[in-house]
Design a protein around this motif. Structure first.
Motif, PDB file in Angstrom:
ATOM      1  N   GLN A   1     -29.229   4.275   9.131  1.00 21.73           N
ATOM      2  CA  GLN A   1     -30.354   3.339   9.130  1.00 21.73           C
ATOM      3  C   GLN A   1     -29.878   1.911   9.394  1.00 21.73           C
ATOM      4  OE1 GLN A   1     -32.337   3.850   5.376  1.00 21.73           O
ATOM      5  NE2 GLN A   1     -32.728   6.018   5.747  1.00 21.73           N
ATOM      6  N   TYR A   2     -28.775   1.548   8.754  1.00 17.78           N
ATOM      7  CA  TYR A   2     -28.278   0.182   8.942  1.00 17.78           C
ATOM      8  C   TYR A   2     -27.791  -0.043  10.369  1.00 17.78           C
ATOM      9  CZ  TYR A   2     -25.442  -3.959   8.937  1.00 17.78           C
ATOM     10  OH  TYR A   2     -24.915  -5.181   9.285  1.00 17.78           O
ATOM     11  N   ILE A   3     -27.032   0.886  10.920  1.00 18.83           N
ATOM     12  CA  ILE A   3     -26.505   0.728  12.277  1.00 18.83           C
ATOM     13  C   ILE A   3     -27.640   0.656  13.292  1.00 18.83           C
ATOM     14  CG2 ILE A   3     -25.155   1.835  14.090  1.00 18.83           C
ATOM     15  CD1 ILE A   3     -23.499   0.505  11.866  1.00 18.83           C
ATOM     16  N   GLN A   4     -28.647   1.503  13.124  1.00 18.53           N
ATOM     17  CA  GLN A   4     -29.794   1.482  14.038  1.00 18.53           C
ATOM     18  C   GLN A   4     -30.518   0.142  13.958  1.00 18.53           C
ATOM     19  OE1 GLN A   4     -32.119   4.898  12.939  1.00 18.53           O
ATOM     20  NE2 GLN A   4     -30.568   6.361  13.640  1.00 18.53           N
ATOM     21  N   GLU A   5     -30.703  -0.361  12.751  1.00 20.82           N
ATOM     22  CA  GLU A   5     -31.366  -1.645  12.580  1.00 20.82           C
ATOM     23  C   GLU A   5     -30.553  -2.790  13.176  1.00 20.82           C
ATOM     24  OE1 GLU A   5     -31.888  -4.177   8.667  1.00 20.82           O
ATOM     25  OE2 GLU A   5     -33.458  -2.635   8.757  1.00 20.82           O
ATOM     26  N   LYS A   6     -29.250  -2.727  12.993  1.00 21.87           N
ATOM     27  CA  LYS A   6     -28.367  -3.761  13.529  1.00 21.87           C
ATOM     28  C   LYS A   6     -28.388  -3.753  15.046  1.00 21.87           C
ATOM     29  CE  LYS A   6     -23.553  -5.359  13.298  1.00 21.87           C
ATOM     30  NZ  LYS A   6     -22.206  -5.104  12.726  1.00 21.87           N
ATOM     31  N   GLU A   7     -28.375  -2.569  15.636  1.00 19.55           N
ATOM     32  CA  GLU A   7     -28.407  -2.444  17.101  1.00 19.55           C
ATOM     33  C   GLU A   7     -29.715  -2.990  17.662  1.00 19.55           C
ATOM     34  OE1 GLU A   7     -27.624   1.670  17.691  1.00 19.55           O
ATOM     35  OE2 GLU A   7     -25.422   1.425  17.624  1.00 19.55           O
ATOM     36  N   ARG A   8     -30.827  -2.736  16.981  1.00 27.53           N
ATOM     37  CA  ARG A   8     -32.122  -3.265  17.428  1.00 27.53           C
ATOM     38  C   ARG A   8     -32.124  -4.790  17.407  1.00 27.53           C
ATOM     39  NH1 ARG A   8     -34.345   1.071  14.356  1.00 27.53           N
ATOM     40  NH2 ARG A   8     -34.727  -0.366  12.616  1.00 27.53           N
ATOM     41  N   GLU A   9     -31.544  -5.358  16.324  1.00 27.52           N
ATOM     42  CA  GLU A   9     -31.512  -6.808  16.202  1.00 27.52           C
ATOM     43  C   GLU A   9     -30.633  -7.458  17.266  1.00 27.52           C
ATOM     44  OE1 GLU A   9     -30.273  -7.517  12.229  1.00 27.52           O
ATOM     45  OE2 GLU A   9     -32.220  -7.024  11.354  1.00 27.52           O
TER      46      GLU A   9
ATOM     47  N   LYS B   1     -28.848   1.564   2.677  1.00 26.76           N
ATOM     48  CA  LYS B   1     -28.820   0.789   3.927  1.00 26.76           C
ATOM     49  C   LYS B   1     -28.409  -0.647   3.642  1.00 26.76           C
ATOM     50  CE  LYS B   1     -32.615  -0.888   5.643  1.00 26.76           C
ATOM     51  NZ  LYS B   1     -32.292  -2.356   5.680  1.00 26.76           N
ATOM     52  N   GLU B   2     -28.979  -1.218   2.622  1.00 22.22           N
ATOM     53  CA  GLU B   2     -28.690  -2.606   2.283  1.00 22.22           C
ATOM     54  C   GLU B   2     -27.285  -2.777   1.701  1.00 22.22           C
ATOM     55  OE1 GLU B   2     -33.212  -4.082   1.222  1.00 22.22           O
ATOM     56  OE2 GLU B   2     -32.135  -2.812  -0.187  1.00 22.22           O
ATOM     57  N   THR B   3     -26.762  -1.724   1.071  1.00 24.24           N
ATOM     58  CA  THR B   3     -25.388  -1.785   0.573  1.00 24.24           C
ATOM     59  C   THR B   3     -24.404  -1.804   1.734  1.00 24.24           C
ATOM     60  OG1 THR B   3     -26.015  -0.631  -1.462  1.00 24.24           O
ATOM     61  CG2 THR B   3     -23.677  -0.645  -0.901  1.00 24.24           C
ATOM     62  N   TRP B   4     -24.683  -0.992   2.785  1.00 24.96           N
ATOM     63  CA  TRP B   4     -23.857  -1.057   4.000  1.00 24.96           C
ATOM     64  C   TRP B   4     -23.967  -2.449   4.631  1.00 24.96           C
ATOM     65  CZ3 TRP B   4     -20.148   2.111   4.776  1.00 24.96           C
ATOM     66  CH2 TRP B   4     -20.244   3.463   4.431  1.00 24.96           C
ATOM     67  N   GLU B   5     -25.152  -3.015   4.616  1.00 23.62           N
ATOM     68  CA  GLU B   5     -25.349  -4.353   5.183  1.00 23.62           C
ATOM     69  C   GLU B   5     -24.516  -5.387   4.429  1.00 23.62           C
ATOM     70  OE1 GLU B   5     -28.997  -7.481   6.212  1.00 23.62           O
ATOM     71  OE2 GLU B   5     -29.391  -5.678   5.023  1.00 23.62           O
ATOM     72  N   LEU B   6     -24.474  -5.271   3.096  1.00 19.62           N
ATOM     73  CA  LEU B   6     -23.675  -6.196   2.298  1.00 19.62           C
ATOM     74  C   LEU B   6     -22.194  -6.065   2.648  1.00 19.62           C
ATOM     75  CD1 LEU B   6     -23.249  -8.262   0.059  1.00 19.62           C
ATOM     76  CD2 LEU B   6     -23.322  -6.375  -1.604  1.00 19.62           C
ATOM     77  N   ALA B   7     -21.717  -4.820   2.794  1.00 20.76           N
ATOM     78  CA  ALA B   7     -20.313  -4.612   3.178  1.00 20.76           C
ATOM     79  C   ALA B   7     -20.022  -5.265   4.526  1.00 20.76           C
ATOM     80  CB  ALA B   7     -20.008  -3.119   3.231  1.00 20.76           C
ATOM     81  N   ASP B   8     -20.981  -5.189   5.429  1.00 23.75           N
ATOM     82  CA  ASP B   8     -20.811  -5.793   6.749  1.00 23.75           C
ATOM     83  C   ASP B   8     -20.770  -7.312   6.648  1.00 23.75           C
ATOM     84  OD1 ASP B   8     -20.443  -5.796   9.470  1.00 23.75           O
ATOM     85  OD2 ASP B   8     -22.523  -5.339   9.979  1.00 23.75           O
ATOM     86  N   LYS B   9     -21.639  -7.886   5.822  1.00 21.41           N
ATOM     87  CA  LYS B   9     -21.653  -9.339   5.631  1.00 21.41           C
ATOM     88  C   LYS B   9     -20.343  -9.825   5.015  1.00 21.41           C
ATOM     89  CE  LYS B   9     -26.653  -9.965   5.195  1.00 21.41           C
ATOM     90  NZ  LYS B   9     -27.786 -10.274   4.287  1.00 21.41           N
ATOM     91  N   LEU B  10     -19.715  -8.969   4.237  1.00 22.19           N
ATOM     92  CA  LEU B  10     -18.431  -9.303   3.632  1.00 22.19           C
ATOM     93  C   LEU B  10     -17.273  -9.057   4.593  1.00 22.19           C
ATOM     94  CD1 LEU B  10     -19.055  -7.702   0.117  1.00 22.19           C
ATOM     95  CD2 LEU B  10     -18.887 -10.156   0.598  1.00 22.19           C
ATOM     96  N   GLY B  11     -17.600  -8.555   5.795  1.00 18.40           N
ATOM     97  CA  GLY B  11     -16.586  -8.282   6.801  1.00 18.40           C
ATOM     98  C   GLY B  11     -15.773  -7.033   6.535  1.00 18.40           C
ATOM     99  N   ARG B  12     -16.353  -6.081   5.760  1.00 16.33           N
ATOM    100  CA  ARG B  12     -15.593  -4.911   5.316  1.00 16.33           C
ATOM    101  C   ARG B  12     -16.281  -3.589   5.611  1.00 16.33           C
ATOM    102  NH1 ARG B  12     -10.294  -6.060   4.071  1.00 16.33           N
ATOM    103  NH2 ARG B  12     -10.158  -8.078   3.022  1.00 16.33           N
ATOM    104  N   LEU B  13     -17.190  -3.573   6.565  1.00 19.53           N
ATOM    105  CA  LEU B  13     -17.955  -2.367   6.845  1.00 19.53           C
ATOM    106  C   LEU B  13     -17.043  -1.195   7.229  1.00 19.53           C
ATOM    107  CD1 LEU B  13     -20.775  -1.053   7.263  1.00 19.53           C
ATOM    108  CD2 LEU B  13     -20.623  -1.746   9.649  1.00 19.53           C
ATOM    109  N   THR B  14     -16.153  -1.406   8.172  1.00 25.62           N
ATOM    110  CA  THR B  14     -15.283  -0.322   8.635  1.00 25.62           C
ATOM    111  C   THR B  14     -14.346   0.122   7.528  1.00 25.62           C
ATOM    112  OG1 THR B  14     -15.376  -1.131  10.912  1.00 25.62           O
ATOM    113  CG2 THR B  14     -13.560   0.332  10.347  1.00 25.62           C
ATOM    114  N   TYR B  15     -13.828  -0.825   6.762  1.00 26.16           N
ATOM    115  CA  TYR B  15     -12.916  -0.475   5.670  1.00 26.16           C
ATOM    116  C   TYR B  15     -13.629   0.428   4.657  1.00 26.16           C
ATOM    117  CZ  TYR B  15      -9.302  -0.889   2.126  1.00 26.16           C
ATOM    118  OH  TYR B  15      -8.314  -0.594   1.212  1.00 26.16           O
ATOM    119  N   VAL B  16     -14.826   0.040   4.255  1.00 25.60           N
ATOM    120  CA  VAL B  16     -15.576   0.838   3.278  1.00 25.60           C
ATOM    121  C   VAL B  16     -15.894   2.214   3.840  1.00 25.60           C
ATOM    122  CG1 VAL B  16     -17.737   0.998   1.996  1.00 25.60           C
ATOM    123  CG2 VAL B  16     -16.518  -1.182   2.090  1.00 25.60           C
TER     124      VAL B  16
END
Length: 223
Positions: A213-221, A167-182
């Motif tokens: 898990q990451y997407i659900q957490e992001k949507e809640r936030e 979950k946190e690795t997906w979060e890191l990819a998102d922070k790097l602006g590369r979630l969809t690419y990954v």
């Protein structure tokens, strides 16, 4: 931390973790080189995926022959007649390749020395490491000391994912602006299918669970 004027070599398989590390390194180092090891993987698509991503990102890429591993350490990642299965009763998963990271990190450091780079970046992770002994922090730190003594240079082995779960690795990819690419371009599946993969092998299940898990957490936030 920034190493803006320095060079790094990324151990790169084209999977979710190593691709996230490639983006992580690209933000921190002036020059990044990717290295992929051909150890007789069951699916050539892993190497092709790594080549495609490196070309897409304009990253210098090397593929090194490590086929000796296939002779020494039979496993489900290199043999079609071995089933991919998780470890039972304390045994390691059938996907464990003995000595793989020991050799990969050592040869990556030799390449780094030739490139004038002191940094080697790897995507190993102790949080989701499936019991692999060569993904542990203590192993990486120990090898770092040994490599410095063996080569006579001050290498630094970076493990940005060491204490992150999927979950946190997906979060890191998102922070790097590369979630969809990954998500769309990497290959994690043990059956050689890019993107979301087969959905059934242990690697796909772990990847999907972390993403959900990451997407659900992001949507809640976001409310």
């Amino acid at each position: 931390m920034s190493f803006a004027q320095e060079k790094a070599v990324v151990v790169f398989s084209g999977g979710q973790d190593s691709t996230t590390c490639l983006f992580w390194a690209h933000e921190r180092f002036q020059e990044v080189t990717a290295v992929t090891f051909d150890y007789g993987q069951r699916h050539d698509n892993e190497i092709e995926t790594a080549r495609d991503i490196a070309a897409d990102l304009g990253v210098e890429h090397h593929v090194l022959d490590m086929s000796l591993l296939n002779q020494l350490a039979p496993n489900a990642l290199t043999r079609d007649d071995m089933e991919v299965k998780e470890g039972e009763d304390g045994e390691l998963p059938s996907t464990f390749v003995e000595g793989r990271n020991l050799l990969f990190f050592s040869f990556a450091s030799i390449l780094a020395s030739q490139k004038g780079a002191k940094h080697v970046v790897t995507g190993v992770c102790e949080t989701d490491y499936s019991g692999y002994p060569d993904c542990r922090d203590v192993f990486v730190k120990s090898l770092n000391v040994t490599l410095n003594l063996a080569v006579g240079k001050e290498f630094v082995l970076h493990t940005p994912l060491m204490w992150l779960d999927k979950k946190e690795t997906w979060e890191l990819a998102d922070k790097l602006g590369r979630l969809t690419y990954v998500k769309e371009n990497t290959l994690t599946c043990y059956h050689g299918i890019r993107g979301s993969g087969c959905g059934e092998c242990p690697a796909c299940k772990l990847r999907r669970a972390g993403y959900e898990q990451y997407i659900q957490e992001k949507e809640r936030e976001l409310g």
